[in-house]
Design a protein around this motif. Structure first.
Motif, PDB file in Angstrom:
ATOM      1  N   CYS A 169      40.611  34.713  44.670  1.00  0.00           N
ATOM      2  CA  CYS A 169      41.787  34.583  45.523  1.00  0.00           C
ATOM      3  C   CYS A 169      41.803  35.760  46.489  1.00  0.00           C
ATOM      4  O   CYS A 169      41.727  36.915  46.063  1.00  0.00           O
ATOM      5  CB  CYS A 169      43.046  34.587  44.660  1.00  0.00           C
TER       6      CYS A 169
ATOM      7  N   HIS B 254      40.568  38.606  41.657  1.00  0.00           N
ATOM      8  CA  HIS B 254      41.457  38.943  42.774  1.00  0.00           C
ATOM      9  C   HIS B 254      40.971  40.229  43.453  1.00  0.00           C
ATOM     10  O   HIS B 254      41.705  40.841  44.226  1.00  0.00           O
ATOM     11  CB  HIS B 254      42.884  39.105  42.264  1.00  0.00           C
TER      12      HIS B 254
ATOM     13  N   HIS C 259      42.883  45.814  45.809  1.00  0.00           N
ATOM     14  CA  HIS C 259      43.710  44.769  46.413  1.00  0.00           C
ATOM     15  C   HIS C 259      43.672  44.874  47.940  1.00  0.00           C
ATOM     16  O   HIS C 259      44.667  45.141  48.605  1.00  0.00           O
ATOM     17  CB  HIS C 259      45.152  44.878  45.907  1.00  0.00           C
TER      18      HIS C 259
ATOM     19  N   ASP D 211      48.891  35.356  41.048  1.00  0.00           N
ATOM     20  CA  ASP D 211      48.129  36.476  41.600  1.00  0.00           C
ATOM     21  C   ASP D 211      48.504  37.779  40.909  1.00  0.00           C
ATOM     22  O   ASP D 211      49.633  37.952  40.455  1.00  0.00           O
ATOM     23  CB  ASP D 211      48.407  36.628  43.099  1.00  0.00           C
TER      24      ASP D 211
ATOM     25  N   CYS E  32      43.762  41.549  39.728  1.00  0.00           N
ATOM     26  CA  CYS E  32      43.324  42.731  40.484  1.00  0.00           C
ATOM     27  C   CYS E  32      43.022  43.816  39.460  1.00  0.00           C
ATOM     28  O   CYS E  32      43.928  44.335  38.805  1.00  0.00           O
ATOM     29  CB  CYS E  32      44.413  43.181  41.454  1.00  0.00           C
TER      30      CYS E  32
ATOM     31  N   TYR F  64      44.639  35.216  38.817  1.00  0.00           N
ATOM     32  CA  TYR F  64      43.687  36.003  39.595  1.00  0.00           C
ATOM     33  C   TYR F  64      44.042  37.481  39.392  1.00  0.00           C
ATOM     34  O   TYR F  64      45.082  37.945  39.856  1.00  0.00           O
ATOM     35  CB  TYR F  64      43.790  35.652  41.073  1.00  0.00           C
TER      36      TYR F  64
END
Length: 347
Positions: A274, A237, A241, A97, A123, A121
């Motif tokens: 995700c 992602h 976030h 992540d 961000c 994934y």
């Protein structure tokens, strides 16, 4: 005491061959593993589920190979969600992540040496900003200070004053106020100067903070471009976030922004998502289906037998890290933990 008892039970179960039996009984079920960043300094001591060493990941991959697991790409695993009989023995997907520099520098080379695929994934908002990740670096500084109480001045309302760090709600509000200020500073030099000034205010030196190591940064565009060459696919992602609970249009807009950044880096169209921090709601499936996202992973552990329809938008995933004992990892990956949950009516 509770952990010691748990490990004793798992040790006995393994000694009795129950781990091996569980692997044989669940050999067609899919497992998905989750990791985050690597370790450059002492980050794994600060947050052992967010950061892990290359040695830790190497040991996990060696164990998986020794026990007969087959590491498969996420896209191929999703292709086989409806047909477990067509899967290789003990299939497992490795995912990361966020987009940490330490993932690229410390962890992906481990997988490349073992010749196994993975997924990152990304961000994209933090990736584009290119600064140390605010909530992580600020919480690290408070942890590194080793203090139970701090006094701050010259930072502004909501920050200045006396703070008792044992008061978790108050400390969370302090960090949120600091994050708000820090995220408003776009200039990288000024951004890092703010972080270092805060660190100095609580007694953490520049050398201890070690921003130059980039241990609190994400990858650069050039580094991101090299990641597929390490056998790692780049997926979604979110741009921000934060999962927008109850607002499906915001989810679609967020993922459109995230996908646009990934495409803009010359990478293939991302089709897997995700959930940030594992947050999701019942609106997610319809929104993801509408924009063509093939799968989405949670942070809830479990094995996957078949997954069709809505299930594909809520795939279980086991969050591994330095805090997870080898016995706990073995129990989860062998399927013994899943058996215990079902026995207790929590499957």
């Amino acid at each position: 005491m509770k952990k010691t008892l748990k490990l004793s039970v798992l040790w006995l179960a393994r000694a009795l061959g129950l781990f091996g039996l569980s692997r044989r009984l669940t050999r067609s079920k899919l497992r998905i593993l989750c990791y985050h960043g690597g370790n450059i300094g002492d980050e794994r001591q600060f947050n052992p589920l967010l950061f892990c060493s290359a040695e830790h990941l190497d040991a996990r991959v060696r164990w998986l190979k020794e026990k007969g697991f087959t590491v498969v790409p996420l896209d191929a695993a999703v292709d086989g969600l409806a047909t477990p009989q067509a899967r290789p023995a003990l299939p497992v997907v490795l995912t990361f992540d966020d987009g940490w520099y330490s993932t690229y520098a410390a962890l992906l080379p481990v997988l490349a040496r073992h010749g196994v695929p993975s997924t990152l994934y990304l961000c994209t908002q933090y990736f584009e900003r290119g600064n140390p990740i605010p909530p992580v670096v600020l919480n690290y500084i408070l942890w590194k200070s080793g203090k139970s109480e701090i006094d701050l001045s010259g930072f502004g309302p909501g920050i200045d004053g006396h703070h008792v760090l044992a008061d978790r709600p108050a400390t969370r509000r302090l960090v949120e106020a600091l994050v708000e200020q820090l995220e408003a500073i776009a200039d990288p030099v000024a951004n890092r100067a703010f972080v270092e000034r805060f660190a100095a205010a609580v007694g953490v030196s520049d050398a201890e903070l070690d921003l130059a190591s980039r241990r609190f940064d994400y990858v650069t565009p050039d580094e991101l471009a090299r990641i597929p060459g390490l056998g790692c696919a780049i997926e979604l992602h979110g741009h921000v976030h934060l999962y927008p609970v109850g607002v499906p249009q915001r989810l679609k807009d967020d993922l459109a922004a995230c996908a646009s950044v990934i495409r803009g880096q010359g990478l293939p169209e991302p089709r897997h998502y995700c959930y940030p921090s594992g947050d999701y709601d019942h609106n997610a499936h319809a929104a993801l289906q509408e924009i063509g996202v093939r799968s989405a992973t949670t942070c809830l552990p479990g094995l996957i037998d078949t997954a069709t329809g809505r299930d594909v938008s809520y795939l279980p995933r086991f969050l591994d890290g330095e805090r997870i004992h080898a016995l706990e990892f073995g129990a989860e990956m062998s399927g013994f933990s899943d058996f215990l949950k079902r026995l207790a009516g929590r499957g």
